[in-house]
Write an enzyme that holds these catalytic residues in place. Structure first.
Site, PDB file in Angstrom:
ATOM      1  N   ASP A 193     -10.113   3.562  -6.307  1.00  0.00           N
ATOM      2  CA  ASP A 193      -9.053   4.141  -5.476  1.00  0.00           C
ATOM      3  C   ASP A 193      -9.372   5.602  -5.248  1.00  0.00           C
ATOM      4  O   ASP A 193     -10.504   6.039  -5.480  1.00  0.00           O
ATOM      5  CB  ASP A 193      -7.702   3.983  -6.207  1.00  0.00           C
ATOM      6  CG  ASP A 193      -6.541   3.797  -5.253  1.00  0.00           C
ATOM      7  OD1 ASP A 193      -6.253   4.721  -4.490  1.00  0.00           O
ATOM      8  OD2 ASP A 193      -5.907   2.730  -5.279  1.00  0.00           O
ATOM      9  N   HIS A 224      -2.430   8.380  -4.001  1.00  0.00           N
ATOM     10  CA  HIS A 224      -2.450   6.922  -4.079  1.00  0.00           C
ATOM     11  C   HIS A 224      -3.005   6.437  -5.421  1.00  0.00           C
ATOM     12  O   HIS A 224      -2.420   5.581  -6.082  1.00  0.00           O
ATOM     13  CB  HIS A 224      -3.262   6.353  -2.918  1.00  0.00           C
ATOM     14  CG  HIS A 224      -3.071   4.887  -2.708  1.00  0.00           C
ATOM     15  ND1 HIS A 224      -3.864   3.938  -3.322  1.00  0.00           N
ATOM     16  CD2 HIS A 224      -2.169   4.202  -1.959  1.00  0.00           C
ATOM     17  CE1 HIS A 224      -3.473   2.732  -2.951  1.00  0.00           C
ATOM     18  NE2 HIS A 224      -2.444   2.854  -2.117  1.00  0.00           N
ATOM     19  N   SER A 378       0.030  -2.333  -2.076  1.00  0.00           N
ATOM     20  CA  SER A 378      -0.831  -1.641  -3.048  1.00  0.00           C
ATOM     21  C   SER A 378      -0.194  -1.638  -4.426  1.00  0.00           C
ATOM     22  O   SER A 378      -0.857  -1.851  -5.448  1.00  0.00           O
ATOM     23  CB  SER A 378      -1.062  -0.196  -2.613  1.00  0.00           C
ATOM     24  OG  SER A 378      -2.038  -0.098  -1.613  1.00  0.00           O
TER      25      SER A 378
END
Length: 447
Positions: A193, A224, A378
């Site tokens: 990520d 994120h 996600s």
């Protein structure tokens, strides 16, 4: 990234959380305002000057009171709040210095107490010194009104708020109760990520390693990756969130980079390097909370990972093709978020074969500190990755396909959702948080 960040301040206020300033001041997150002690500690950790004066080492400090002359002998008998400047002040200060020297102490500060008729001197004992014993000895000096150790007090604030009651994983999965059976202890999870903030209180000590695969940029804590990592393995505590598998050991593999308001971006090259690293370093689970076009290099790497028994979890892209990478790859667990009010009644046809997990209005760790609400597939994928880590602890010899088969679906119209309590009960053979689920499973398997 198949996700949507949404800060929902009315929800926070309804839960009674005090916010430090308006949302913009908290980077669209839940601001946690540090008190003076916290600020001092952070400066010391950063290598700045250590605190001085009465905040330096209170456990080694003591107070010594020296008598003021009677008011009619003092030219400043009309004391109005300033430090007294009577003719004996210098003499009393010299007495305090002499007492400090005789008893091996350090004179730190002083302050007049005319209400009590004394000057108060703050002295500090050396490391290992006993302030109570030293105060007793000083009290016998005829020049001293009295001496005492410094006492420590705590403000009676309420306990720091925990975000656990607000987590969907608490409402639907009861993860705190599941941790009686497993925490994902020592299970290696590769989070491919953007960068993860390993200094966030949720993630301090949770990163076993970090690697940067983005050329031209150093490893950075980014939104994120930090949110995904916190959902998987946040430590929990008096404040913050509790991850699904707080005992897991995370590989923070930065293959994506943050692009301002456009979210994170990755390339097949950066992702390929990260997947190769995860395989070589024997990750047990790989989390891919991302999506994009099919890619030969990445498909080959996923084949290699799955052949080694590694679980691979991917997020479905709700805006793209039904089977975009990585969930287009056979063997990858495809995850979508369950509905806002609970499990969805049924999956849309384009999501057939996926599993559903919490993914709406999820409190998540915010890079740089604090928290924010996020929504998207996600974050649902991160929940499933955490659940697999729990199962991997309970079944250390199981491969990825076997761990996936341990996931127990809900019953009836909620068959796409994961019944977390039943999953752990079925794996351990013992009731954890839903005895009814365990009983139902045992009954259904009887001949």
């Amino acid at each position: 990234m198949p996700c949507r960040s949404a800060v929902r301040w009315p929800v926070l206020l309804a839960w009674g959380l005090a916010l430090a300033g308006p949302p913009a001041c908290a980077q669209a997150g839940l601001g946690a305002q540090a008190g003076p002690a916290t600020v001092a500690a952070s400066r010391a950790d950063a290598g700045g000057p250590a605190p001085s004066g009465d905040a330096a080492a209170p456990e080694r400090q003591l107070l010594v009171m020296l008598r003021l002359p009677p008011p009619h002998y003092r030219p400043d008998a009309g004391y109005g709040g300033r430090y007294l400047d009577d003719g004996g002040r210098g003499a009393r200060h010299r007495i305090a210095e002499e007492l400090a020297r005789l008893h091996g102490l350090k004179l730190v500060s002083d302050w007049p107490m005319p209400t009590l008729g004394v000057d108060c001197y703050l002295l500090e004992a050396p490391a290992g010194g006993d302030p109570a014993r030293l105060a007793e000895r000083l009290s016998h000096d005829p020049r001293v009104e009295w001496a005492q150790p410094v006492a420590i007090y705590s403000g009676m604030d309420g306990a720091a708020p925990t975000l656990y009651p607000m987590q969907p994983s608490a409402r639907y999965w009861h993860v705190a109760v599941l941790h009686r059976a497993a925490t994902g202890r020592d299970v290696s999870v590769a989070v491919v990520d953007s960068g993860i903030d390993g200094h966030h209180p949720d993630l301090d000590g949770q990163l076993a390693s970090t690697e940067n695969f983005v050329d031209g940029s150093s490893y950075l804590p980014e939104a994120h990756g930090t949110a995904v990592a916190g959902i998987i393995a946040a430590r929990g505590g008096r404040q913050g969130i509790l991850g699904v598998a707080p005992g897991a050991r995370l590989m923070g593999l930065r293959a994506c980079w943050q692009q301002g308001g456009q979210g994170a971006r990755c390339s097949s090259f950066t992702l390929g390097k990260a997947l190769n690293y995860a395989i070589l370093h024997e990750a047990r689970i790989i989390n891919l909370s991302l999506s994009g076009p099919p890619d030969r290099l990445l498909d080959r790497l996923l084949d290699a990972a799955l052949a080694r028994g590694i679980s691979v979890v991917g997020a479905i892209d709700p805006q793209g093709p039904a089977r975009a990478f990585p969930v287009s790859h056979p063997g990858v667990i495809a995850v979508a978020q369950q509905g806002r009010g609970g499990p969805l009644a049924a999956l849309p046809p384009t999501l057939g074969g996926a599993v559903l997990a919490p993914g709406q209005d999820v409190p998540a760790s915010l890079a740089g500190g604090g928290w924010r609400f996020v929504s998207g597939n996600s974050y649902a994928a991160a929940h499933v990755t955490g659940m697999l880590a729990l199962l991997a602890e309970l079944r250390p010899g199981a491969n990825g396909a076997q761990l996936e088969r341990l996931l127990v679906p809900g019953r009836g119209p909620n068959a796409a959702t994961i019944d977390a309590c039943a999953t752990i009960a079925n794996t351990t053979g013992a009731c954890t948080c839903s005895c009814a689920s365990a009983v139902t499973l045992r009954s259904s398997r009887q001949p």
